[in-house]
Write a protein that holds these residues in place. Structure first.
Motif, PDB file in Angstrom:
ATOM      1  N   THR A   1       0.864  -1.161   0.022  1.00 28.40           N
ATOM      2  CA  THR A   1       0.232  -0.125  -0.101  1.00 28.40           C
ATOM      3  C   THR A   1       0.842   1.309   0.141  1.00 28.40           C
ATOM      4  OG1 THR A   1      -0.005  -0.229   2.552  1.00 28.40           O
ATOM      5  CG2 THR A   1      -2.018  -1.019   1.185  1.00 28.40           C
ATOM      6  N   PRO A   2       0.347   2.417  -0.434  1.00 28.80           N
ATOM      7  CA  PRO A   2       1.288   3.806  -0.486  1.00 28.80           C
ATOM      8  C   PRO A   2       1.401   3.906   1.126  1.00 28.80           C
ATOM      9  CG  PRO A   2      -0.694   3.822  -1.908  1.00 28.80           C
ATOM     10  CD  PRO A   2      -0.929   2.502  -1.257  1.00 28.80           C
ATOM     11  N   ARG A   3       2.509   4.669   1.409  1.00 29.34           N
ATOM     12  CA  ARG A   3       2.949   4.794   2.753  1.00 29.34           C
ATOM     13  C   ARG A   3       2.084   6.181   2.910  1.00 29.34           C
ATOM     14  NH1 ARG A   3       8.220   4.705   5.812  1.00 29.34           N
ATOM     15  NH2 ARG A   3       8.128   6.214   7.427  1.00 29.34           N
ATOM     16  N   PRO A   4       1.236   6.396   4.011  1.00 32.46           N
ATOM     17  CA  PRO A   4       0.384   7.296   4.046  1.00 32.46           C
ATOM     18  C   PRO A   4       1.214   8.390   5.009  1.00 32.46           C
ATOM     19  CG  PRO A   4      -0.188   5.690   5.779  1.00 32.46           C
ATOM     20  CD  PRO A   4       0.959   5.053   4.949  1.00 32.46           C
ATOM     21  N   GLU A   5       0.789   9.741   4.622  1.00 35.72           N
ATOM     22  CA  GLU A   5       1.452  10.865   5.470  1.00 35.72           C
ATOM     23  C   GLU A   5       0.463  12.047   6.040  1.00 35.72           C
ATOM     24  OE1 GLU A   5       4.729  12.985   3.441  1.00 35.72           O
ATOM     25  OE2 GLU A   5       4.939  11.229   2.013  1.00 35.72           O
ATOM     26  N   MET A   6      -0.672  11.219   6.097  1.00 32.84           N
ATOM     27  CA  MET A   6      -2.005  12.099   6.555  1.00 32.84           C
ATOM     28  C   MET A   6      -1.837  12.529   8.084  1.00 32.84           C
ATOM     29  SD  MET A   6      -4.895   9.889   5.214  1.00 32.84           S
ATOM     30  CE  MET A   6      -4.337   8.282   5.372  1.00 32.84           C
ATOM     31  N   ASP A   7      -1.262  11.853   8.545  1.00 29.42           N
ATOM     32  CA  ASP A   7      -1.019  12.221  10.248  1.00 29.42           C
ATOM     33  C   ASP A   7      -0.053  13.470  10.260  1.00 29.42           C
ATOM     34  OD1 ASP A   7      -2.721  10.274  10.919  1.00 29.42           O
ATOM     35  OD2 ASP A   7      -0.999   9.112  11.741  1.00 29.42           O
ATOM     36  N   ALA A   8       1.147  13.610   9.557  1.00 25.45           N
ATOM     37  CA  ALA A   8       1.801  14.517   9.533  1.00 25.45           C
ATOM     38  C   ALA A   8       1.267  15.830   9.118  1.00 25.45           C
ATOM     39  CB  ALA A   8       3.079  14.250   8.768  1.00 25.45           C
TER      40      ALA A   8
END
Lengths: 679, 163
Positions: free
Chosen positions: A213-220
């Motif tokens: 899966t794509p590595r998520p960066e939403m939290d940042a």
């Protein structure tokens, strides 16, 4: 009735009692799907080779028993049944066995909404799993900046392996071990970031589960949006506007630019800009670079550099092409550079930190933004990269529905673009946008007809010839990195002296990037591409050189197109990149405290240029002179100077285009030094 | 990191030359490389991949697929105890237990710390008439008992000690 008795009746076969015409389908599965019978599959992918591993597409064929429909060529008169009890039972068992070893933490899985395993289990009515798990839990591989690999969710369909090898020509992952221990792994079971992976994410696009899966960066991104001391702005890539709608159930190809802008503002972005603005800028810089190389005699062909997966591929596999790569940064990085230069003054930040977030259809952009060369004094040109899907998810977290939002406009000036900048989202688009600039400049008169339809299309490798002032411009458009090999061969053997080669890693271009909503397939891709061309048509301006805001940007900040200031901010350099890490073949390990390290590169280029023979001779030399204790001789994989192969390092001296005599001389000199101090 | 001796490196080069660096010859190349090292160090696999123009992941895939290939060092003497049906009913398990006890191999370990012995089971050697069978490197020992296994191992240990 057929009124023309001369026309032969088309060949047909029978599926579930229905007579179906055969029209050149590769297998029984395709005939059935054409008739609307959606036979379940994991490992079948229309653009990959047939594999026949998942055993879900089983059917009963009269006289031949139960067969995998993906692997059977349809024959006239063939009688097939797709829904017998035996077929249903076998499918059920196959699914249960997969589920037994599957990490079923579905609610917390990134793919829970689009998981094929979950969907098929539900479709087949699997309400219990009768088998015990036998696999041990493996750790997740989170080493890559672009992708996350979770082996506990792999169903071994091999789609990722075949996509990486067949469509991208990379082969970063493959099957390893066998039987119950089978796994899909990078070489030597290492992490994904140490190998050849170019971060395109095609593996994640074709994966039917959450194993890749794509590595998520939403939290940042949320953390920065929540921080009152930060001003957070967004740039929206061209392909996102034709992909985001699908995440909210809209038809493929829906253009949702205005809603996406409104949505980004609604979740707290201070300003929303358009990557197409800097795509327009790329057109000017790259167009100027092309014209200069064209008149100065090279190096040609000019390869585009917008696609970071392609750039990494070239750095790893084609060092000889690096001088041909456009030195232009990608539009994403150009945006970062331009925004950092213009916005602090314009936005009156008052000491607040400017945070730049990209919304991209792409996983490789995540890797690109974190490269050292794009971080200046600790400040990255782009802070975070989220995918189209991540943006969709952030909106849903807030309870926002895209179709109920009132469309809004981009902020100025970095939100103003021409159609040229929008075309970057599709394969052939960069070429067309550059032609709109270069051809007009070459002719010296305004270009009336801006469409270059000869560069449009779907094939993975397309060629076009445009004649300007009696001069032929030979173009190649590549999508799918496996096609690069063909292009490079025909350039090197002189068969196709191209002038401009556009490369995008993803089949179809950015519209089908791994960051877009899932399961593109050729038809969805076609709809998205069409939407990009419609979007271009719907804008008033189509040539980057007519973008008035861009002209002003140059006037006030960067001077001339291709000039000194522009070059400093908007262009970059490339490096040779090694593919194998932490591997050295230790051949002689000296025992003395003071010994001379000698490394001979045996990476592909040095190997082809004779480093094996060099290493052999050095080994014999050290042995014959009884120097084994004073020398630490090893073979190493790639010193990242492939253009000067073979490479040898003696002590801290680097020897390029090294010969045995040169290496021996350097070694003798160092030895003499050591002997002098020892005595 | 594993030491490759100069002789081993020469040998790898010779093997690659002998098979003309043809990717189709990967398996015989790996067999020959393994004969040199008694296993396949990943550095050697990487070197073979480079020389053949194959992706390291696919070479790793082939090397891990076949039980014949080992990715961890094997002992100088590889002891195969047959556990096929005929040997099994002739109590081959007692041979295995005796050998492992003699070599002081702990649970989960198949190779002695001095890299002298590796003990493995195989599913039929095709010598069922001699059951139970033990093979040390290329030498077949038939009609074995735990005591006879001890004798064979003692002889090897003796000859090693005198070297």
């Amino acid at each position: 009735m057929n009124t023309t008795p001369d026309t032969p009746k088309p060949a047909t076969m029978i599926i579930d009692g229905r007579e179906l015409p055969l029209e050149g389908e590769r297998n029984v599965l395709e005939v059935a799907r054409k008739a609307g019978i959606d036979i379940p599959t994991f490992c079948y992918h229309s653009e990959l080779s047939v594999y026949g591993a998942c055993r879900l597409c089983l059917v009963e064929i009269e006289g031949r028993g139960v067969q995998a429909s993906c692997s059977i060529v349809p024959e006239p008169g063939m009688q097939v049944r797709t829904n017998t009890k035996q077929v249903r039972d076998i499918r059920r068992i196959a699914l249960e066995l997969l589920l037994a070893n599957h990490d079923m933490n579905c609610p917390t899985c990134a793919r829970s909404a689009t998981c094929r395993l979950r969907e098929l289990s539900e479709r087949m009515g699997i309400d219990e799993v009768r088998y015990k798990p036998v696999h041990e839990r493996q750790p997740k591989d989170k080493s890559s900046l672009s992708l996350v690999r979770d082996p506990n969710k792999c169903v071994l369909c091999g789609d990722c392996v075949r996509a990486c090898r067949e469509l991208q020509g990379v082969g970063a992952i493959d099957f390893a071990f066998r039987g119950a221990h089978s796994a899909v792994l990078p070489a030597f079971g290492q992490n994904l970031d140490t190998g050849e992976c170019v971060n395109c994410g095609l593996c994640a696009s074709v994966c039917p589960t959450g194993a890749l899966t794509p590595r998520p960066e939403m939290d940042a991104v949320w953390a920065d949006l929540d921080d009152p001391d930060k001003v957070v702005i967004a740039q929206l890539a061209p392909a996102v506007r034709v992909g985001l709608g699908e995440y909210f159930g809209m038809k493929p190809g829906s253009i949702t630019t205005g809603q996406a802008v409104a949505a980004l503002r609604a979740i707290g972005f201070d300003k929303v800009y358009d990557t197409s603005f800097t795509a327009d800028m790329t057109v000017l810089e790259e167009g100027e670079e092309f014209l200069r190389r064209f008149s100065d005699g090279g190096p040609l062909p000019l390869f585009t550099s917008c696609c970071p997966a392609w750039v990494k591929y070239a750095e790893q596999f084609h060092h000889e092409l690096l001088p041909n790569l456009s030195s232009c940064k990608s539009p994403q990085q150009m945006f970062g550079a331009v925004a950092r230069k213009m916005l602090p003054e314009q936005m009156k930040l008052e000491g607040k930190e400017l945070v730049i977030v990209s919304v991209m259809p792409c996983t490789a952009k995540k890797f690109e933004a974190k490269q050292d060369k794009f971080i200046h004094d600790g400040v990255p040109e782009v802070n975070h990269v989220i995918t189209t899907t991540e943006l969709g998810q952030m909106l849903r977290q807030c309870g926002l529905q895209l179709d109920t939002l009132e469309p809004e406009s981009f902020d100025m000036p970095l939100g103003f673009k021409t159609g040229a900048g929008v075309l970057f989202g599709v394969s052939g688009g960069v070429t067309e946008a550059v032609l709109r600039y270069a051809v007009e400049k070459m002719r010296g008169t305004p270009l009336e007809q801006v469409d270059f339809k000869e560069v449009r299309g779907e094939a993975g490798l397309r060629e076009a010839v445009i004649t300007v002032n009696g001069v032929e411009l030979r173009l190649a458009i590549v999508n799918g990195l496996a096609n690069v090999k063909t292009v490079v061969e025909s350039i090197q053997n002189g068969a196709c002296p191209y002038h401009l080669v556009e490369v995008m890693a993803c089949p179809g271009g950015c519209v089908a990037g791994a960051g877009q909503p899932h399961a593109p397939g050729p038809e969805v891709r076609r709809q998205r591409a069409r939407a990009i061309y419609h979007n271009d048509k719907g804008l008033e301006l189509h040539k980057a050189q007519e973008n008035p805001e861009l002209a002003r940007c140059y006037r006030e900040h960067f001077g001339e197109v291709g000039g000194h200031a522009a070059h400093d901010a908007l262009h970059t350099e490339y490096q040779h990149r090694r593919r194998l890490h932490e591997l050295n073949l230790e051949i002689i390990e000296g025992q003395e405290a003071e010994k001379i390290p000698v490394q001979v590169c045996v990476g592909t280029n040095c190997f082809l240029n004779g480093s094996q023979e060099l290493l052999r001779k050095l080994t014999r030399y050290v042995e014959n002179k009884n120097l084994e204790d004073r020398v630490h001789l090893s073979a190493t994989f790639c010193m990242e100077r492939c253009g000067q192969s073979p490479n040898v390092r003696v002590g801290d001296t680097h020897l390029e285009r090294c010969t045995f005599d040169a290496a021996r001389a350097a070694l003798d000199e160092r030895l003499a030094g050591i002997m002098a101090t020892v005595q | 990191m594993k030491q490759t001796t100069t002789r081993q490196f020469e040998k790898i080069c010779e093997i690659l030359d002998r098979y003309e660096r043809k990717p189709a010859k990967l398996i015989p190349i790996l067999q020959a490389v393994q004969a040199e090292y008694r296993y396949l160090p990943k550095e050697a696999l990487a070197y073979v991949a480079t020389a053949l123009g194959l992706s390291p992941s696919s070479v790793f895939g082939v090397a891990t697929f076949y039980a014949h290939f080992a990715l961890t060092p094997k002992g100088k003497y590889v002891v195969h105890v047959c556990d096929g049906t005929a040997c099994h009913v002739k109590n081959s398990e007692s041979l295995l237990a005796a050998i492992r006890k003699k070599l002081a191999l702990k649970e989960g370990k198949n190779t002695t710390d001095d890299l002298l012995f590796t003990v493995e089971t195989v599913s039929c050697l095709g010598a069922c008439g001699l059951a139970p069978v033990m093979v040390v490197n290329e030498v077949v020992h038939g009609m074995m008992t735990p005591a006879k296994c001890d004798e064979v191992l003692d002889k090897i240990l003796e000859s090693e000690a005198t070297q």
